[in-house]
Design a protein around this motif. Sequence first.
Motif, PDB file in Angstrom:
ATOM      1  N   VAL A   1       1.508 -16.604  23.310  1.00  0.00           N
ATOM      2  CA  VAL A   1       1.693 -16.495  24.755  1.00  0.00           C
ATOM      3  C   VAL A   1       3.068 -15.909  25.084  1.00  0.00           C
ATOM      4  N   LEU A   2       4.074 -16.300  24.304  1.00  0.00           N
ATOM      5  CA  LEU A   2       5.438 -15.842  24.564  1.00  0.00           C
ATOM      6  C   LEU A   2       5.739 -14.491  23.929  1.00  0.00           C
ATOM      7  N   GLY A   3       4.802 -13.939  23.168  1.00  0.00           N
ATOM      8  CA  GLY A   3       4.995 -12.638  22.546  1.00  0.00           C
ATOM      9  C   GLY A   3       5.872 -12.663  21.321  1.00  0.00           C
ATOM     10  N   LYS A   4       6.004 -13.840  20.692  1.00  0.00           N
ATOM     11  CA  LYS A   4       6.814 -13.955  19.478  1.00  0.00           C
ATOM     12  C   LYS A   4       5.933 -13.712  18.261  1.00  0.00           C
ATOM     13  N   GLU A   5       6.561 -13.309  17.173  1.00  0.00           N
ATOM     14  CA  GLU A   5       5.818 -13.084  15.937  1.00  0.00           C
ATOM     15  C   GLU A   5       6.091 -14.176  14.939  1.00  0.00           C
TER      16      GLU A   5
ATOM     17  N   GLY B   1      -4.093 -31.788  19.055  1.00  0.00           N
ATOM     18  CA  GLY B   1      -2.817 -31.312  18.536  1.00  0.00           C
ATOM     19  C   GLY B   1      -2.798 -31.317  17.025  1.00  0.00           C
ATOM     20  N   PRO B   2      -1.674 -31.239  16.431  1.00  0.00           N
ATOM     21  CA  PRO B   2      -0.366 -31.407  17.057  1.00  0.00           C
ATOM     22  C   PRO B   2       0.050 -30.162  17.836  1.00  0.00           C
ATOM     23  N   HIS B   3       0.821 -30.402  18.870  1.00  0.00           N
ATOM     24  CA  HIS B   3       1.378 -29.323  19.673  1.00  0.00           C
ATOM     25  C   HIS B   3       2.888 -29.470  19.601  1.00  0.00           C
ATOM     26  N   VAL B   4       3.489 -28.649  18.768  1.00  0.00           N
ATOM     27  CA  VAL B   4       4.924 -28.732  18.538  1.00  0.00           C
ATOM     28  C   VAL B   4       5.569 -27.395  18.864  1.00  0.00           C
ATOM     29  N   ARG B   5       6.848 -27.414  19.042  1.00  0.00           N
ATOM     30  CA  ARG B   5       7.587 -26.183  19.305  1.00  0.00           C
ATOM     31  C   ARG B   5       7.369 -25.209  18.149  1.00  0.00           C
ATOM     32  N   GLY B   6       7.045 -23.970  18.491  1.00  0.00           N
ATOM     33  CA  GLY B   6       6.823 -22.960  17.475  1.00  0.00           C
ATOM     34  C   GLY B   6       5.385 -22.874  16.992  1.00  0.00           C
ATOM     35  N   TYR B   7       4.447 -23.517  17.676  1.00  0.00           N
ATOM     36  CA  TYR B   7       3.046 -23.453  17.256  1.00  0.00           C
ATOM     37  C   TYR B   7       2.481 -22.083  17.595  1.00  0.00           C
ATOM     38  N   TRP B   8       1.406 -21.706  16.946  1.00  0.00           N
ATOM     39  CA  TRP B   8       0.917 -20.322  17.015  1.00  0.00           C
ATOM     40  C   TRP B   8       0.473 -19.888  18.398  1.00  0.00           C
ATOM     41  N   VAL B   9      -0.123 -20.774  19.186  1.00  0.00           N
ATOM     42  CA  VAL B   9      -0.567 -20.367  20.527  1.00  0.00           C
ATOM     43  C   VAL B   9       0.642 -20.118  21.427  1.00  0.00           C
ATOM     44  N   GLY B  10       1.620 -20.970  21.359  1.00  0.00           N
ATOM     45  CA  GLY B  10       2.833 -20.777  22.153  1.00  0.00           C
ATOM     46  C   GLY B  10       3.532 -19.477  21.800  1.00  0.00           C
ATOM     47  N   ASP B  11       3.635 -19.200  20.515  1.00  0.00           N
ATOM     48  CA  ASP B  11       4.242 -17.942  20.083  1.00  0.00           C
ATOM     49  C   ASP B  11       3.455 -16.748  20.594  1.00  0.00           C
TER      50      ASP B  11
END
Length: 42
Positions: A38-42, A26-36
């Motif tokens: 996967v969710l299709g966020k920019e 990690g760190p694995h926090v809300r808004g990290y690049w992989v999550g974004d």
Amino acid sequence: MRILADALQDAGCDNEDILNHCRGEGPHVRGYWVGDLVLGKE
């Protein structure tokens, strides 16, 4: 996050940056690049 890496790999993801990040400490926090990604966020 390791489960997410396994699921992504099972779904055909072969991007080592993504898989290594998910399997890392990690760190694995809300808004990290992989999550974004996967969710299709920019």
